[in-house]
Design an enzyme around this catalytic site. Structure first.
Site, PDB file in Angstrom:
ATOM      1  N   LYS A 122      62.414  -0.860  44.526  1.00  0.00           N
ATOM      2  CA  LYS A 122      62.518  -2.281  44.896  1.00  0.00           C
ATOM      3  C   LYS A 122      63.651  -2.883  44.080  1.00  0.00           C
ATOM      4  CE  LYS A 122      60.273  -5.294  47.472  1.00  0.00           C
ATOM      5  NZ  LYS A 122      59.433  -5.053  48.653  1.00  0.00           N
ATOM      6  N   ASP A 162      63.407  -8.298  51.958  1.00  0.00           N
ATOM      7  CA  ASP A 162      62.144  -8.812  51.420  1.00  0.00           C
ATOM      8  C   ASP A 162      62.357 -10.325  51.366  1.00  0.00           C
ATOM      9  OD1 ASP A 162      59.496  -7.746  50.032  1.00  0.00           O
ATOM     10  OD2 ASP A 162      60.168  -9.371  48.764  1.00  0.00           O
TER      11      ASP A 162
HETATM   12  P1  NDP Z   1      60.751 -14.571  53.780  1.00  0.00           P
HETATM   13  O1  NDP Z   1      61.782 -14.888  52.778  1.00  0.00           O
HETATM   14  O2  NDP Z   1      61.131 -14.361  55.183  1.00  0.00           O
HETATM   15  O3  NDP Z   1      59.601 -15.664  53.756  1.00  0.00           O
HETATM   16  C1  NDP Z   1      58.894 -15.958  52.588  1.00  0.00           C
HETATM   17  C2  NDP Z   1      57.957 -17.110  52.854  1.00  0.00           C
HETATM   18  O4  NDP Z   1      57.086 -17.262  51.750  1.00  0.00           O
HETATM   19  C3  NDP Z   1      58.666 -18.435  53.014  1.00  0.00           C
HETATM   20  O5  NDP Z   1      57.914 -19.255  53.860  1.00  0.00           O
HETATM   21  C4  NDP Z   1      58.679 -18.959  51.590  1.00  0.00           C
HETATM   22  O6  NDP Z   1      58.796 -20.379  51.483  1.00  0.00           O
HETATM   23  C5  NDP Z   1      57.336 -18.512  51.091  1.00  0.00           C
HETATM   24  N1  NDP Z   1      57.434 -18.297  49.639  1.00  0.00           N
HETATM   25  C6  NDP Z   1      58.279 -17.488  48.997  1.00  0.00           C
HETATM   26  N2  NDP Z   1      58.132 -17.567  47.675  1.00  0.00           N
HETATM   27  C7  NDP Z   1      57.182 -18.480  47.473  1.00  0.00           C
HETATM   28  C8  NDP Z   1      56.593 -18.989  46.316  1.00  0.00           C
HETATM   29  N3  NDP Z   1      56.958 -18.599  45.090  1.00  0.00           N
HETATM   30  N4  NDP Z   1      55.621 -19.893  46.483  1.00  0.00           N
HETATM   31  C9  NDP Z   1      55.240 -20.264  47.729  1.00  0.00           C
HETATM   32  N5  NDP Z   1      55.774 -19.825  48.863  1.00  0.00           N
HETATM   33  C10 NDP Z   1      56.736 -18.936  48.747  1.00  0.00           C
HETATM   34  O7  NDP Z   1      60.004 -13.271  53.195  1.00  0.00           O
HETATM   35  P2  NDP Z   1      59.065 -12.235  53.964  1.00  0.00           P
HETATM   36  O8  NDP Z   1      58.305 -12.898  55.045  1.00  0.00           O
HETATM   37  O9  NDP Z   1      59.882 -11.041  54.276  1.00  0.00           O
HETATM   38  O10 NDP Z   1      58.070 -11.797  52.788  1.00  0.00           O
HETATM   39  C11 NDP Z   1      56.809 -12.425  52.585  1.00  0.00           C
HETATM   40  C12 NDP Z   1      55.897 -11.489  51.804  1.00  0.00           C
HETATM   41  O11 NDP Z   1      55.714 -10.273  52.535  1.00  0.00           O
HETATM   42  C13 NDP Z   1      56.416 -11.047  50.428  1.00  0.00           C
HETATM   43  O12 NDP Z   1      55.324 -10.855  49.572  1.00  0.00           O
HETATM   44  C14 NDP Z   1      57.066  -9.695  50.730  1.00  0.00           C
HETATM   45  O13 NDP Z   1      57.142  -8.881  49.576  1.00  0.00           O
HETATM   46  C15 NDP Z   1      56.079  -9.149  51.743  1.00  0.00           C
HETATM   47  N6  NDP Z   1      56.553  -8.080  52.618  1.00  0.00           N
HETATM   48  C16 NDP Z   1      57.687  -8.213  53.364  1.00  0.00           C
HETATM   49  C17 NDP Z   1      58.076  -7.200  54.206  1.00  0.00           C
HETATM   50  C18 NDP Z   1      59.261  -7.311  55.098  1.00  0.00           C
HETATM   51  O14 NDP Z   1      59.493  -6.383  55.865  1.00  0.00           O
HETATM   52  N7  NDP Z   1      60.022  -8.394  55.077  1.00  0.00           N
HETATM   53  C19 NDP Z   1      57.330  -5.936  54.278  1.00  0.00           C
HETATM   54  C20 NDP Z   1      56.113  -5.931  53.511  1.00  0.00           C
HETATM   55  C21 NDP Z   1      55.768  -6.970  52.706  1.00  0.00           C
HETATM   56  P3  NDP Z   1      60.171 -21.042  51.023  1.00  0.00           P
HETATM   57  O15 NDP Z   1      61.059 -20.955  52.210  1.00  0.00           O
HETATM   58  O16 NDP Z   1      59.822 -22.414  50.642  1.00  0.00           O
HETATM   59  O17 NDP Z   1      60.667 -20.229  49.856  1.00  0.00           O
HETATM   60  O1  2IT Z   2      57.464  -4.653  50.777  1.00  0.00           O
HETATM   61  C1  2IT Z   2      57.954  -3.969  51.688  1.00  0.00           C
HETATM   62  O2  2IT Z   2      57.368  -2.985  52.151  1.00  0.00           O
HETATM   63  C2  2IT Z   2      59.261  -4.371  52.242  1.00  0.00           C
HETATM   64  N1  2IT Z   2      59.804  -5.391  51.823  1.00  0.00           N
HETATM   65  C3  2IT Z   2      59.941  -3.532  53.280  1.00  0.00           C
HETATM   66  C4  2IT Z   2      60.666  -2.382  52.640  1.00  0.00           C
HETATM   67  C5  2IT Z   2      61.531  -1.555  53.563  1.00  0.00           C
HETATM   68  O3  2IT Z   2      62.162  -0.656  53.021  1.00  0.00           O
HETATM   69  O4  2IT Z   2      61.560  -1.786  54.771  1.00  0.00           O
END
Ligand code: NDP
Ligand code: 2IT
Length: 449
Positions: A122, A162
């Protein structure tokens, strides 16, 4: 176990998120160590909690005013026992080594569960994309890649998105990698479709979460139809979790960002979700604007110093935390229990605190940890790597079918492993043990490296 946790804490006392992820994991794997004393002699656990490599670097860039800005970039290459390092990049001001180590640690076991040959890593930076122009984001990404490129490669380490890293950032990062390496390879996943990306990768994490949730409910002979759902976040994972829930006949009544959340009693339908996607992905606006467009909804500002998150106060059947770590604490979990929630499926990584998990599991609520339930994103990243290696593209249907099969397989593995170790229905134990055994066996085969 407690000795190992204590060593981890003594060594890096400030890494609270990493300690939390290690503690949850160690609490699960004790029974495996009892029947495999050779893991103890080979110090498998001690090796797992120490990254194979950590790269930290300066990221200097010029803002639109011509001022020099400096951020900190990090890549944690945690474990490569079953494949090259694989995992996302997070750009958010809160990013530090503790957060990236917890994410990389969880990624190792998540990737092992996917059935695909991927190790765990990561990375990220304390850069805040909010309020930055496209040109600023591009210059930042280019500077970031100027250092990162020498550490990654399609058979070494394959980053992806992420929090704060989506298609736009992956494009800028890839452009600079290609120029520096003089190669067009599948070194990043989450690429756009017309230059090597996979269909369904943008949707994969959210769709996978819902496929997993469907399997969980099925164990209780229930379905998602007509279930009232709370979703947090409004980014990639939250959007596509909501989309699939709507398709399966559920009613999603909340979404949030870091400033607050909206509650729409009538449910967020396809048209409202399309509006949210434009708001977030194109205009990069705030979720509170939803109530200007849909005045029947209520917006609540969230004070980050509050002792609980009010989004979890609402009555619902199913809960999908999809924003960030530690968004459901003990008090939130108690509120969910009081409201007779039947299931919590984690879309984000570690969104529930250890105390919160205990409250939910003690109350008999179906609970799935992110490392199992959100593995669909990295799974389709693995499928993107396969397509890149084969130099062909699969159809939407083919990728979606494979995603569904992988999520069903992860679910089955969790259920069977938990039952085998005498803890039926315990997805936390099932996921940790199954992921651990796969990685530990590979480490044993490969000797002390
Ligand atoms: P995005 O950046 O697309 O969205 C993140 C969302 O969460 C936004 O709405 C953001 O609000 C909110 N957020 C972020 N940080 C905070 C915080 N400190 N407090 C409150 N709200 C917060 O990210 P993703 O949707 O990709 O990721 C969301 C979660 O899913 C994370 O935990 C990530 O690790 C996990 N994840 C993502 C994957 C992927 O493929 N993208 C795969 C597996 C897990 P704001 O805009 O106000 O910051
Ligand atoms: O937390 C996760 O699994 C991700 N942000 C996706 C990682 C990836 O390599 O697609």
């Amino acid at each position: 176990m407690s000795d190992i946790l204590q060593q981890v804490k003594d060594r890096d006392p400030q890494e609270r998120e990493f300690h939390q992820a290690v503690e949850e994991f160690l609490n699960s794997v004790q029974p495996v160590l009892e029947i495999n004393p050779e893991y103890r002699h080979a110090k498998i656990l001690e090796r797992l909690v120490e990254p194979e490599r950590v790269i930290a670097f300066r990221v200097p860039w010029l803002d639109d005013q011509g001022q020099v800005q400096i951020n900190r970039g990090i890549r944690v290459e945690m474990n490569s026992a079953i494949g090259p390092y694989k995992g996302g990049l997070r750009f958010h001001p809160s990013v530090n080594l503790s957060i990236l180590k917890f994410l990389a640690f969880e990624q190792v076991f998540k990737n092992a569960l996917t059935t695909l040959p991927m190790g765990g890593g990561k990375g990220g930076a304390d850069f805040d994309p909010k309020g930055k122009s496209d040109n600023e984001v591009m210059r930042f990404c280019q500077s970031y890649m100027c250092e990162l490129f020498r550490h990654i490669g399609p058979n070494t380490d394959i980053p992806a998105g992420d929090i704060g890293v989506g298609a736009r950032e992956i494009g800028y990062l890839f452009g600079m990698y290609k120029r520096l390496a003089n190669e067009f390879t599948g070194v990043l996943t989450g690429k756009s479709l017309n230059w090597g990306g996979s269909l369904i990768r943008p949707q994969a994490t959210g769709f996978g979460v819902v496929y997993f949730a469907k399997e969980m409910l099925f164990t209780k002979e229930q379905s998602l139809k007509d279930k009232v759902c709370l979703v947090s976040g409004a980014g990639n994972v939250a959007q596509f979790t909501t989309q699939k829930l709507i398709e399966f006949g559920a009613k999603v009544v909340t979404m949030s960002d870091s400033s607050g959340y909206i509650y729409d009693e009538n449910g967020i339908d396809d048209e409202k979700l399309a509006w949210i996607m434009r708001l977030k992905n194109v205009r990069r606006g705030r979720i509170k604007e939803y109530t200007q467009k849909y005045p029947e909804a209520v917006y609540t500002r969230v004070d980050s110093s509050s002792d609980h998150h009010p989004v979890w106060d609402h009555k619902a059947d199913c809960v999908f935390p999809c924003a960030t770590q530690n968004e459901i604490n003990q008090k939130d979990a108690e509120n969910l229990v009081k409201n007779r929630v039947i299931m919590v499926t984690e879309g984000a990584n570690m969104p529930t605190t250890l105390e919160g998990i205990n409250v939910l599991m003690d109350a008999g609520i179906l609970f799935a940890p992110g490392k199992a339930a959100n593995a669909g994103g990295v799974s389709v990243s693995g499928l993107e790597m396969t397509q890149n290696s084969m130099r062909l593209s699969w159809t939407r249907q083919e990728v979606d079918d494979r995603l569904n099969i992988i999520m069903q397989s992860i679910h089955k593995t969790c259920v069977e492993t938990a039952a085998q170790f005498g803890m039926p229905g315990n997805y936390v134990m099932g996921a940790n043990i199954a992921g651990f055994v796969k990685v530990a066996e590979a480490m044993m085969d490969q000797g002390v490296v």
